[in-house]
Design a protein around this motif. Sequence first.
Motif, PDB file in Angstrom:
ATOM      1  N   UNK A  38     -16.147  40.100  23.166  1.00 55.44           N
ATOM      2  CA  UNK A  38     -17.140  40.087  22.198  1.00 55.44           C
ATOM      3  C   UNK A  38     -18.225  38.635  22.437  1.00 55.44           C
ATOM      4  N   UNK A  39     -19.284  38.603  21.559  1.00 57.39           N
ATOM      5  CA  UNK A  39     -20.350  37.728  21.722  1.00 57.39           C
ATOM      6  C   UNK A  39     -19.635  36.359  21.483  1.00 57.39           C
ATOM      7  N   UNK A  40     -19.254  36.301  20.220  1.00 56.98           N
ATOM      8  CA  UNK A  40     -18.637  34.943  19.825  1.00 56.98           C
ATOM      9  C   UNK A  40     -17.130  34.521  20.767  1.00 56.98           C
ATOM     10  N   UNK A  41     -16.215  35.652  21.137  1.00 54.25           N
ATOM     11  CA  UNK A  41     -15.297  35.462  21.692  1.00 54.25           C
ATOM     12  C   UNK A  41     -15.721  34.931  23.130  1.00 54.25           C
ATOM     13  N   UNK A  42     -16.850  35.190  23.803  1.00 57.03           N
ATOM     14  CA  UNK A  42     -17.111  34.621  25.175  1.00 57.03           C
ATOM     15  C   UNK A  42     -17.662  33.250  24.940  1.00 57.03           C
ATOM     16  N   UNK A  43     -18.245  32.964  23.732  1.00 52.39           N
ATOM     17  CA  UNK A  43     -18.657  31.694  23.218  1.00 52.39           C
ATOM     18  C   UNK A  43     -17.475  30.798  23.292  1.00 52.39           C
ATOM     19  N   UNK A  44     -16.377  31.275  22.683  1.00 52.33           N
ATOM     20  CA  UNK A  44     -15.241  30.449  22.344  1.00 52.33           C
ATOM     21  C   UNK A  44     -14.620  30.259  23.861  1.00 52.33           C
ATOM     22  N   UNK A  45     -14.607  31.302  24.775  1.00 52.24           N
ATOM     23  CA  UNK A  45     -13.889  31.206  26.051  1.00 52.24           C
ATOM     24  C   UNK A  45     -14.619  30.244  26.997  1.00 52.24           C
ATOM     25  N   UNK A  46     -15.961  30.293  26.898  1.00 52.48           N
ATOM     26  CA  UNK A  46     -16.726  29.654  27.966  1.00 52.48           C
ATOM     27  C   UNK A  46     -17.017  28.241  27.785  1.00 52.48           C
ATOM     28  N   UNK A  47     -17.303  28.074  26.163  1.00 53.33           N
ATOM     29  CA  UNK A  47     -17.919  26.828  25.847  1.00 53.33           C
ATOM     30  C   UNK A  47     -17.262  25.873  24.748  1.00 53.33           C
ATOM     31  N   UNK A  48     -16.722  26.599  23.761  1.00 50.21           N
ATOM     32  CA  UNK A  48     -16.001  25.848  22.729  1.00 50.21           C
ATOM     33  C   UNK A  48     -14.587  26.544  22.178  1.00 50.21           C
ATOM     34  N   UNK A  49     -13.760  26.087  23.105  1.00 54.17           N
ATOM     35  CA  UNK A  49     -12.420  26.949  22.629  1.00 54.17           C
ATOM     36  C   UNK A  49     -11.985  26.608  21.281  1.00 54.17           C
ATOM     37  N   UNK A  50     -12.506  25.747  20.543  1.00 53.57           N
ATOM     38  CA  UNK A  50     -11.925  25.427  19.111  1.00 53.57           C
ATOM     39  C   UNK A  50     -12.552  26.334  18.312  1.00 53.57           C
ATOM     40  N   UNK A  51     -13.581  27.394  18.519  1.00 56.71           N
ATOM     41  CA  UNK A  51     -14.415  28.082  17.577  1.00 56.71           C
ATOM     42  C   UNK A  51     -13.463  28.938  16.813  1.00 56.71           C
ATOM     43  N   UNK A  52     -13.473  28.770  15.396  1.00 54.12           N
ATOM     44  CA  UNK A  52     -12.562  29.548  14.536  1.00 54.12           C
ATOM     45  C   UNK A  52     -12.777  31.013  14.511  1.00 54.12           C
ATOM     46  N   UNK A 104     -17.820  20.558  13.694  1.00 58.27           N
ATOM     47  CA  UNK A 104     -18.530  21.593  14.465  1.00 58.27           C
ATOM     48  C   UNK A 104     -18.778  22.751  13.789  1.00 58.27           C
ATOM     49  N   UNK A 105     -17.561  23.269  13.255  1.00 57.43           N
ATOM     50  CA  UNK A 105     -17.398  24.425  12.711  1.00 57.43           C
ATOM     51  C   UNK A 105     -18.115  24.541  11.265  1.00 57.43           C
ATOM     52  N   UNK A 106     -18.052  23.658  10.532  1.00 56.30           N
ATOM     53  CA  UNK A 106     -18.913  23.507   9.275  1.00 56.30           C
ATOM     54  C   UNK A 106     -20.309  23.557   9.762  1.00 56.30           C
ATOM     55  N   UNK A 107     -20.654  22.785  10.696  1.00 55.57           N
ATOM     56  CA  UNK A 107     -22.152  22.510  11.261  1.00 55.57           C
ATOM     57  C   UNK A 107     -22.724  24.032  11.674  1.00 55.57           C
ATOM     58  N   UNK A 108     -21.980  24.656  12.331  1.00 54.15           N
ATOM     59  CA  UNK A 108     -22.310  26.164  12.918  1.00 54.15           C
ATOM     60  C   UNK A 108     -22.457  27.012  11.662  1.00 54.15           C
ATOM     61  N   UNK A 109     -21.426  27.302  10.919  1.00 52.37           N
ATOM     62  CA  UNK A 109     -21.510  28.191   9.863  1.00 52.37           C
ATOM     63  C   UNK A 109     -22.782  28.084   8.928  1.00 52.37           C
TER      64      UNK A 109
END
Length: 314
Positions: free
Chosen positions: A300-314, A6-11
């Motif tokens: 932050x924007x990506x931090x909220x994404x990690x907190x709310x949706x995807x905890x594995x976001x690097x 998922x990380x590779x797909x996102x980036x």
Amino acid sequence: MSDGARSLALHGALLALLLAGAFVLPAYHHGVLARVMVLSVYAAGYNIMFGYTGLLSLGHALFFAAGMYGMGLAVQHGGVTPALGLLAGLGCGLAVAFALGLLALRTAGVAFMIVTLMFAQAGYLTVLYFGPYTRGDEGFVLQGAQRVLFGFDLSDAGVRYIAALILFAAVLVGVLALVRSRFGRVLVAIRENEERARMLGYDTFAHKLGAVVISGGIAALAGAAYGLLFGYVGATFASVQYSIFPLLWVLLGGAGTVIGPFLGTLFMFYLIDLSSGYTSAYMLIAGVVLVALTLFAPQGLAGELRRRIWRGLP
């Protein structure tokens, strides 16, 4: 799908969108995004120290300026090629970061922040002192013939955009690999609890010094690239505001996330750009929005994404 996939797909999707932008964006946004990509590389370097290692620095303009002036002076006065100029800028940044790390890491917390600020101000005053070479506040412009890299004219808007994208992609992939490596995980452990990391047998000073050198090297590379791509080298980039900017970009985008520095830089640029079209008090609007983000999206924007949706976001 695993977190790694998922990380590779996102980036990868982000890089694909930026590549598509080279062909579809209007000229104005084309130029803005090229600038954003280079400055987000600078913010990514800062994020390694602040977001992943927990070292709050107010002196990163020293590294950015070291790279910019290392490149600019080598090309302008040394007559070297742009490729060698980039290497000279990177080398200057790494040397400065290593020296500053050895001294500043003897302190911690607020003292570390103050020491880095003092060194950055010393660097700014040095640029002004050697005005006959650096041209001080006025700076100097690199001519078109001095900006031809491997046969490509970086003064051309299309070539500049692709060059900025290549730099951004290389740093994005490199940072992603770094934070997933053993070294990167130790940096996070130091950020969370340095005493426990030391108790487990890790040399925390060596790891923090490595973080400072890598962070300073990336910032210097961004500075050298910025000067070469946009053809200007000036003392403004060594001033304290350019030490504060990466902190703001990282906080807005999400400290300790790979994609956060880009999101924060992009958001800040367009926030100021759009608000300035409506009023001369655009910084007031920017300030209100920043306060609102701090209150409602403190990670932050990506931090909220990690907190709310995807905890594995690097």
